[in-house]
Enzyme design. Structure first.
Site, mmCIF file in Angstrom:
data_model
loop_
_atom_site.group_PDB
_atom_site.id
_atom_site.type_symbol
_atom_site.label_atom_id
_atom_site.label_comp_id
_atom_site.label_asym_id
_atom_site.label_seq_id
_atom_site.Cartn_x
_atom_site.Cartn_y
_atom_site.Cartn_z
ATOM 1 N N GLU A 539 0.819 -1.202 0.000
ATOM 2 C CA GLU A 539 0.000 0.000 0.000
ATOM 3 C C GLU A 539 0.863 1.266 0.000
ATOM 4 O OE1 GLU A 539 -3.017 0.331 -0.617
ATOM 5 O OE2 GLU A 539 -3.704 2.225 0.256
ATOM 6 N N THR A 650 -11.434 8.346 -13.042
ATOM 7 C CA THR A 650 -10.462 7.779 -12.106
ATOM 8 C C THR A 650 -10.860 6.383 -11.630
ATOM 9 O OG1 THR A 650 -9.060 8.299 -10.207
ATOM 10 C CG2 THR A 650 -11.417 8.820 -9.995
HETATM 11 C C1 DMJ Z 1 -10.332 3.741 -7.123
HETATM 12 O O1 DMJ Z 1 -11.587 3.805 -6.549
HETATM 13 C C2 DMJ Z 1 -10.013 4.976 -7.881
HETATM 14 O O2 DMJ Z 1 -8.969 4.725 -8.742
HETATM 15 C C3 DMJ Z 1 -9.655 6.126 -7.002
HETATM 16 O O3 DMJ Z 1 -9.258 7.252 -7.728
HETATM 17 C C4 DMJ Z 1 -8.546 5.746 -6.073
HETATM 18 N N1 DMJ Z 1 -8.737 4.503 -5.436
HETATM 19 C C5 DMJ Z 1 -9.342 3.386 -6.078
HETATM 20 C C6 DMJ Z 1 -8.416 2.318 -6.558
HETATM 21 O O4 DMJ Z 1 -7.297 2.099 -5.845
#
Ligand code: DMJ
Length: 668
Positions: A539, A650
């Site tokens: 992480e 994202t």
């Molecule tokens: C996802 O939900 C999206 O990519 C977000 O921007 C960040 N975290 C998670 C994946 O790790």
């Protein structure tokens, strides 16, 4: 009674008024009328006038909605239809059980049942999405799906001609393997947790979590476009049927604005753009409306949590004692909100994200044919008339003072001030930067403001956060008021892909540099995988005390099926075609199979440094939305979801670039 005429006496009217008195009365009356009108024009918000004097059809939906949002009626499904457009549905219509008369229902199913992704696309192209089923449409739209498809430069799923040097059979079989993983992840979820937000593969049940305000089926919505892309037709139909029949919006919990936006809204929008199916468009818009109360703040910066029942909002308790909104959260709405406006005709979404009402003139300009002078005049009038009343995210972030050009992660939605000087390209900051460059790309390279903000932010990051370790690894550290934490979160590993994506539009003299920077950061992230026993990354990983690219505490050693590293491999592959990225991607596939696959789905692991996996019992929705999608794209041709036509939100949901001309071949 007989009236006698007396000299000098003017007879009174039947009301007993004489001429001078009548004159005075009329004067008083006209004064009163003028006063009333004057008062109306003096009202601070011109939208009130519009509401009073314009017929509903000619009202500007955005302004109308802004006015309504102040009292939140829009957001309470029971109280008002979700859109001021005349065709708005009856209250509670988001619930398909209450929505569909038997006749309507039959038509819906007949049209959608037997089709697979490709056939659906063809059907949608053939008929035009807006004309699909007008009787079903509960939110009217002037969006022309056929025109949109004709503007795409490439067929959505590509031409299937593999231009890579790899032997065709190897790449094909690798892609098939990833497809099988998706099928397994989906089927496990369907078997044990259908309709719940996530699958728990060890206990073989579902989990709702507390991020989605009572909404269900996050895995279904997050999976739609991946299933479509991989041509898992039966599975796609199962997912779509669930959305039609069981995805209800009349929920009343507290939801994360960000998570609902990127997963649900993003997933539904992509599903609509890929298929033209109205159900996705309508649910996306209605859900978008439920998020609007989050923006009810003095600055226009939304709070992180919205209560679907009361329409109230609040900040996360952990965000500087409940005082702050999070940069990555309020900074990652723009792409979806612009598309909500595009598909609903309701300006309110775009207005919340950025100062769009005026810039929309540039799109209209082409259609209406204004000359430059006319265009500038319209733009000027628009800016002058609205700038004082529009408070929105882009405007606040553009105008605020930034320490050394950096954007801290915490901002007060009340005062508009930074609340802490913690800067990170990983968690809390990450997707804000991503959405700047993608806003530029999604606008077909017309949103200059987003472009400038992106490159300026990147310069500041490079100057203040970028480091090279003694062992030669390039990394982006975290910044706390000038002091660096020499660590990178897994989340920050998306930045290799982002910098690669943005390299082509940088100043000429910076392009090669950004390409190289993207490659170096991606290499560092690969090292964090390569240096673990499982070949999966932790992480967070550090660069200190002689240790590099490894976690230093067990609490940071877990891997929860995150996508960021393979996301960067995918962008770097598309940019360079260097086979190393496919090699690295394949290492991840193998590791996922070995350490994360269980009998009933995929699971995260608690320690990447242990070869005996301790599963966390969670198949995250983003594993299906992102990790498997990016892996699949890594082993596909470049014109599958071409970056010329699509930007990925994202959560890896593809949203189309706003091409304004029709020179594409996508509709072919
Ligand atoms: C996802 O939900 C999206 O990519 C977000 O921007 C960040 N975290 C998670 C994946 O790790």
């Amino acid at each position: 009674m007989l009236m006698r005429k007396v000299p000098g006496f003017v007879p009174a009217s039947p009301w007993g008024l004489r001429l001078p008195q009548k004159f005075l009365f009329l004067l008083f009356l006209s004064g009163l009328v003028t006063l009333c009108f004057g008062a109306l024009f003096l009202l601070p918000n011109s939208s009130r006038l519009k509401r009073l004097f314009l017929a509903p059809r000619t009202q500007q939906p955005g302004l109308e909605a802004v006015a309504q949002v102040a009292g939140h009626p829009l957001t309470r499904e029971q109280e008002s239809p979700p859109n001021p457009a005349p065709a708005a549905p009856a209250p509670g219509e988001d619930d398909p059980r209450s929505q569909a008369s038997p006749r309507r229902r039959k038509g819906w199913l007949r049209r959608t049942r037997p089709t697979g992704p490709r056939e659906e696309a063809t059907a949608a192209r053939g008929s035009g999405a807006t004309a699909l089923r007008p009787q079903e449409g509960s939110i009217s739209s002037s969006f022309d799906f056929n025109a949109f498809r004709s503007r795409l430069r490439h067929p959505v799923l590509g031409t299937r001609a593999d231009k890579s040097k790899e032997p065709q059979s190897l790449v094909q079989s690798q892609r098939e393997k990833i497809k099988e993983m998706m099928q397994f992840a989906w089927q496990s979820y369907k078997r044990y947790a259908m309709g719940k937000n996530e699958l728990r593969p060890l206990t073989r049940d579902g989990y709702e979590g507390n991020m989605f305000g009572g909404l269900s089926g996050a895995t279904v919505i997050d999976s739609l476009d991946t299933l479509y892309l991989m041509e898992l037709k039966e599975e796609f139909q199962e997912a779509k049927a669930w959305v039609e029949e069981s995805f209800h919006l009349n929920v009343s919990g507290e939801a994360s604005l960000f998570e609902v936006n990127i997963r649900y809204i993003g997933g539904l929008l992509s599903a609509f753009y890929l298929t033209g199916e109205e159900v996705f468009r309508i649910k996306a818009i209605k859900l978008g409306e439920k998020l609007l109360p989050a923006f009810d703040t003095p600055t226009g910066i939304p709070k992180g949590v919205v209560n679907f029942k009361s329409g109230s909002n609040r900040s996360w308790g952990w965000a500087v004692a409940g005082s702050s909104s999070i940069l990555a959260e309020f900074g990652s709405l723009h792409l979806e909100f612009l598309h909500l406006t595009q598909l609903s005709g309701n300006q309110v979404f775009a207005e919340k994200a950025s100062l769009l009402p005026c810039s929309l003139f540039s799109t209209r300009r082409a259609k209406v044919g204004w000359d430059s002078a006319g265009f500038l005049e319209k733009m000027k009038t628009c800016l002058v008339s609205i700038s004082w009343q529009v408070r929105n995210i882009r405007k606040v972030l553009r105008d605020i003072d930034k320490p050394f050009g950096l954007y801290p992660n915490f901002l007060s939605p009340v005062s508009g001030n930074w609340m802490q000087h913690h800067v990170s390209v990983g968690g809390l900051g990450d997707s804000f930067y991503e959405y700047l460059i993608k806003s530029w790309l999604m606008s077909a390279k017309t949103d200059m403001e987003a472009k400038d903000m992106y490159y300026e932010a990147l310069e500041a990051i490079e100057t203040h956060l970028l480091n090279v370790s003694p062992g030669g690894l390039t990394y982006i550290a975290e910044w706390r008021g000038g002091i660096l934490d020499h660590k990178m979160g897994h989340l920050a590993c998306f930045s290799g892909g982002m910098i690669a994506l943005g390299a082509e539009d940088a100043k000429e003299e910076k392009r090669a540099h950004y390409r190289e920077l993207a490659a170096q950061i991606t290499k560092t992230c690969h090292e964090s995988y390569a240096r673990s026993d499982t070949k999966l990354g932790p992480e967070a990983f550090w660069f200190n005390s002689g240790r590099e690219a490894v976690a230093t505490q067990t609490s940071e050693s877990y891997y929860i099926l995150r996508p960021e590293v393979v996301e960067s491999y995918m962008y770097l592959w598309r940019q360079t075609h260097d086979p190393i990225y496919r090699e690295w991607g394949w290492e991840v596939v193998m590791a996922l199979e070995k350490y994360c696959r269980t009998e009933a789905g995929f699971s995260g692991i608690q320690d990447v440094y242990s070869r005996v996996p301790n599963h966390d019992n969670k198949q995250q929705t983003f594993f299906l939305a992102e990790t498997l999608k990016y892996l699949y794209l890594l082993f596909s041709e470049d014109d599958m979801l071409s970056l010329e036509d699509w930007v990925f939100n994202t959560e890896a949901h593809p949203l189309p670039v706003n091409h304004s001309d029709s020179s594409g071949r996508g509709g072919a």
